[in-house]
Design an enzyme around this catalytic site. Structure first.
Site, PDB file in Angstrom:
ATOM      1  N   GLU A  65       1.083  -1.218   0.025  1.00  0.00           N
ATOM      2  CA  GLU A  65       0.033  -0.056   0.094  1.00  0.00           C
ATOM      3  C   GLU A  65       0.772   1.249   0.054  1.00  0.00           C
ATOM      4  O   GLU A  65       0.653   2.373  -0.557  1.00  0.00           O
ATOM      5  CB  GLU A  65      -0.788  -0.001   1.186  1.00  0.00           C
ATOM      6  CG  GLU A  65      -2.087  -1.070   1.070  1.00  0.00           C
ATOM      7  CD  GLU A  65      -3.444  -0.335   0.091  1.00  0.00           C
ATOM      8  OE1 GLU A  65      -3.185   0.595  -0.437  1.00  0.00           O
ATOM      9  OE2 GLU A  65      -4.176  -1.150  -0.123  1.00  0.00           O
ATOM     10  N   GLU A 112       2.198   1.665  -3.489  1.00  0.00           N
ATOM     11  CA  GLU A 112       1.257   1.884  -4.545  1.00  0.00           C
ATOM     12  C   GLU A 112       0.979   3.484  -4.484  1.00  0.00           C
ATOM     13  O   GLU A 112       0.749   4.225  -5.196  1.00  0.00           O
ATOM     14  CB  GLU A 112      -0.080   1.103  -4.377  1.00  0.00           C
ATOM     15  CG  GLU A 112      -0.137  -0.045  -4.756  1.00  0.00           C
ATOM     16  CD  GLU A 112      -1.200  -1.236  -4.653  1.00  0.00           C
ATOM     17  OE1 GLU A 112      -1.185  -2.217  -5.071  1.00  0.00           O
ATOM     18  OE2 GLU A 112      -2.377  -0.468  -4.170  1.00  0.00           O
ATOM     19  N   GLU A 113       0.761   4.008  -3.124  1.00  0.00           N
ATOM     20  CA  GLU A 113       0.164   5.230  -2.842  1.00  0.00           C
ATOM     21  C   GLU A 113       1.400   6.362  -2.819  1.00  0.00           C
ATOM     22  O   GLU A 113       0.848   7.431  -3.263  1.00  0.00           O
ATOM     23  CB  GLU A 113      -0.385   5.547  -1.514  1.00  0.00           C
ATOM     24  CG  GLU A 113      -1.825   4.722  -1.467  1.00  0.00           C
ATOM     25  CD  GLU A 113      -2.707   4.979  -0.146  1.00  0.00           C
ATOM     26  OE1 GLU A 113      -2.375   5.987   0.732  1.00  0.00           O
ATOM     27  OE2 GLU A 113      -3.644   4.754   0.031  1.00  0.00           O
TER      28      GLU A 113
END
Lengths: 279, 279
Positions: free
Chosen positions: A163, A166-167
């Protein structure tokens, strides 16, 4: 609505004299049949009845039927034979039936979603924060930790690393679960487990995800803390206190360790400092 | 298979000139309709289409349809209109559709089951153990901690107290989560979170649950530990080491604290000793 009764699969089976649904056995004395081709509901009904008779004679217990979305028209037939719903995913419904007279020992349905918030601090005591494009913090100028959902089949530590990457584009190494929160009615009657994870940055360059993230930056820890959004939120105040204590070396969370059991692999998360210091 | 087209509900609605499915709005810009009475699939199809047109004009986003088990025959109609499955419980299927052109922001389905094992030690350093009537330890003479499943909507600490009471009749007070384990493929693709919980006994008399428990007793901690079942099982060895360290005062787990956020209540589990000692 109904498929033709000259459906090839049924036809083939009838010609071959086959009167059972194709099924695989599970290790709990049950059977699972996965429907893959259209079938006339009345043909399915006849096959299901004769299969259930046979499985009963064979002493089978649980009977699972996996129906892909496009064959949902067959569900009514199974329900009429006494099946109920076990769970569903986007593209299938899993029905189940219990043959023995005793209470069933089928596994419970999944009850919780799992989420993470990532506390990533760099060598300058700056924390990695984002502004989201959607959701309830959208457009409020609030800087928050990267957050996300841990998928089924994914470890909490892997989900956290994924995460953050990805962010924000930042590579990290998982350190510890610092705390977790349990809440209810995350959607309908389901509950939520949310893990606050300490991560060590392995890279510094930020590359914000276009679809979900409005902005991302490294922000001095004191500045993050001062946001009214943090100060007015009991849970976030605790979270920042815990993160501060961790940063100062005063706090120990739970560290993951791969462990095996005779029948499965997993990760045990525990207070490794306390357990080690004892020995 | 199909309900009569003179079904009272459809009739009433047609007479009243109502061409929309009854729906309640959610706080995320979506609508939910719960079907409760039989309806002819073609009538449902017409109602669903006109409802979707209206909701689109109104700028609605997510559309949820809750179908009770006995009305599963209507699912095919919804699937033909583009709905997919969100989740299912024993007695209903929840279908969902996303009106906007952008990617949906619907909540994820539940991905994890949550279980507990209870470590209950009395003043004589005896641990509360059970032998189970079913499952993979049945008939093997193995004494194990009481275990159980935490329900959706139930706190881990409440679930632990409930399970110990149900299985053994012993009243307890929750102390701490000592560790937790994450495993995968608990059933199909779903994952499992299993919390080892320290509990303080409030009563000593044992009253074993007839349906699930073969026997229950208070067993000297050393005897529990010596079981080959424990010694040959990597996970259980770690668990017993952690429990021993806790008993000797050397180990701190995560203690729950009720915390509120503007929009929800929950329990935060964290290392309370480390956080308090810092201040």
């Amino acid at each position: 609505m109904a498929a033709s009764s000259t459906d090839p699969m049924v036809g083939e089976e009838a010609n071959g004299g086959v009167t059972m649904l194709p099924a695989v056995e599970d290790k709990y004395g049950g059977v699972m049949t996965e429907m893959s081709r259209p079938m006339d509901p009345s043909a399915f009904s006849a096959l299901l009845r004769s299969s259930l008779s046979n499985w009963t004679l064979q002493g089978k217990k649980g009977v699972w039927i996996k129906l892909p979305r496009q064959l949902i028209g067959l569900a009514e037939t199974a329900v009429k034979e006494g099946f109920w719903f076990h769970h569903a995913e986007k593209n299938y419904l899993m029905l189940v039936y219990w043959i023995p007279k005793q209470d069933h020992t089928l596994p419970s349905n999944a009850s919780h979603r799992v989420g993470i918030a990532a506390f990533v601090l760099n060598h300058k005591k700056e924390v990695l924060v984002v502004q989201e494009k959607t959701g309830r913090f959208k457009g409020q100028g609030i800087w928050k930790f990267p957050t996300g959902v841990v998928n089924e089949g994914e470890y909490i530590h892997d989900g956290s690393v994924r995460e953050v990457k990805e962010e924000t584009g930042v590579d990290t190494e998982f350190v510890q679960v610092l705390a977790f929160r349990q809440t209810h009615k995350a959607f309908f009657e389901k509950s939520d487990l949310f893990f606050v994870c300490m991560m060590k940055p392995l890279s510094l360059e930020i590359n914000a995800q276009e679809s979900e993230i409005e902005a991302a930056q490294w922000m001095p820890w004191g500045e993050y803390n001062k946001q009214p959004f943090v100060q007015n939120h009991e849970l976030l105040r605790y979270m920042t206190d815990i993160c501060s204590a961790k940063t100062n070396g005063h706090y120990e969370g739970f560290t993951p360790l791969p462990v095996s059991a005779p029948d499965l692999q997993g990760n045990l998360y525990f207070n490794n400092r306390d357990l080690s210091s004892r020995q």
